[in-house]
Design a protein around this motif. Sequence first.
Motif, PDB file in Angstrom:
ATOM      1  N   ILE A  91       0.946   1.015  15.079  1.00  0.00           N
ATOM      2  CA  ILE A  91       1.934   0.559  14.092  1.00  0.00           C
ATOM      3  C   ILE A  91       1.325  -0.525  13.210  1.00  0.00           C
ATOM      4  N   ALA A  92       0.563  -1.427  13.826  1.00  0.00           N
ATOM      5  CA  ALA A  92      -0.101  -2.480  13.061  1.00  0.00           C
ATOM      6  C   ALA A  92      -1.109  -1.889  12.080  1.00  0.00           C
ATOM      7  N   ALA A  93      -1.801  -0.839  12.483  1.00  0.00           N
ATOM      8  CA  ALA A  93      -2.744  -0.183  11.575  1.00  0.00           C
ATOM      9  C   ALA A  93      -2.013   0.394  10.366  1.00  0.00           C
ATOM     10  N   LEU A  94      -0.825   0.930  10.590  1.00  0.00           N
ATOM     11  CA  LEU A  94      -0.031   1.433   9.468  1.00  0.00           C
ATOM     12  C   LEU A  94       0.407   0.304   8.543  1.00  0.00           C
ATOM     13  N   LEU A  95       0.701  -0.855   9.107  1.00  0.00           N
ATOM     14  CA  LEU A  95       1.040  -2.018   8.281  1.00  0.00           C
ATOM     15  C   LEU A  95      -0.135  -2.415   7.386  1.00  0.00           C
ATOM     16  N   VAL A  96      -1.319  -2.442   7.970  1.00  0.00           N
ATOM     17  CA  VAL A  96      -2.503  -2.787   7.186  1.00  0.00           C
ATOM     18  C   VAL A  96      -2.728  -1.750   6.088  1.00  0.00           C
ATOM     19  N   ALA A  97      -2.555  -0.494   6.411  1.00  0.00           N
ATOM     20  CA  ALA A  97      -2.721   0.558   5.401  1.00  0.00           C
ATOM     21  C   ALA A  97      -1.665   0.445   4.303  1.00  0.00           C
ATOM     22  N   ALA A  98      -0.468  -0.005   4.676  1.00  0.00           N
ATOM     23  CA  ALA A  98       0.603  -0.151   3.677  1.00  0.00           C
ATOM     24  C   ALA A  98       0.352  -1.309   2.727  1.00  0.00           C
ATOM     25  N   ALA A  99      -0.562  -2.202   3.078  1.00  0.00           N
ATOM     26  CA  ALA A  99      -0.836  -3.349   2.210  1.00  0.00           C
ATOM     27  C   ALA A  99      -1.396  -2.927   0.854  1.00  0.00           C
TER      28      ALA A  99
END
Length: 134
Positions: A91-99
């Motif tokens: 989920i954190a990786a998706l947050l970083v990608a959403a940046a």
Amino acid sequence: MILNGPVPPERQRRSQKNYKLFGLINGFSYTCLGETVIILLAVQLDCKNYVISTLGAMLYFGFLLLPLGKTVSAKVGAVRCQVFFWILRNIAALLVAAATPLYLYVNEEFAVVVLLCGSFLFYGARAAGIVVIQ
């Protein structure tokens, strides 16, 4: 789960296969979001120097969540703890990608906050999950 007696060979093979799959996916996710990749993303997004240096130190900041891993593993068990923090890491990786789209289309400051929070959560979940591996 603890079994009384020897583990059947078929169950051993299935467990080994699942562990190898876990290692493969875990290694792939870390490769996609390792320290250098996040830093290069921040450079590409033209982030300020303090953001880039904070991202470089995030691996060490993540160790602040080591006690959380110990607490969670004591309550739910090693395997469930590992699964929980592995999912949290993704989920954190998706947050970083959403940046990136946030930076381009919404707000640069908000995107930097999402990038920093996502990387802290990624490395923190990694640290908390490592507790049960050791």
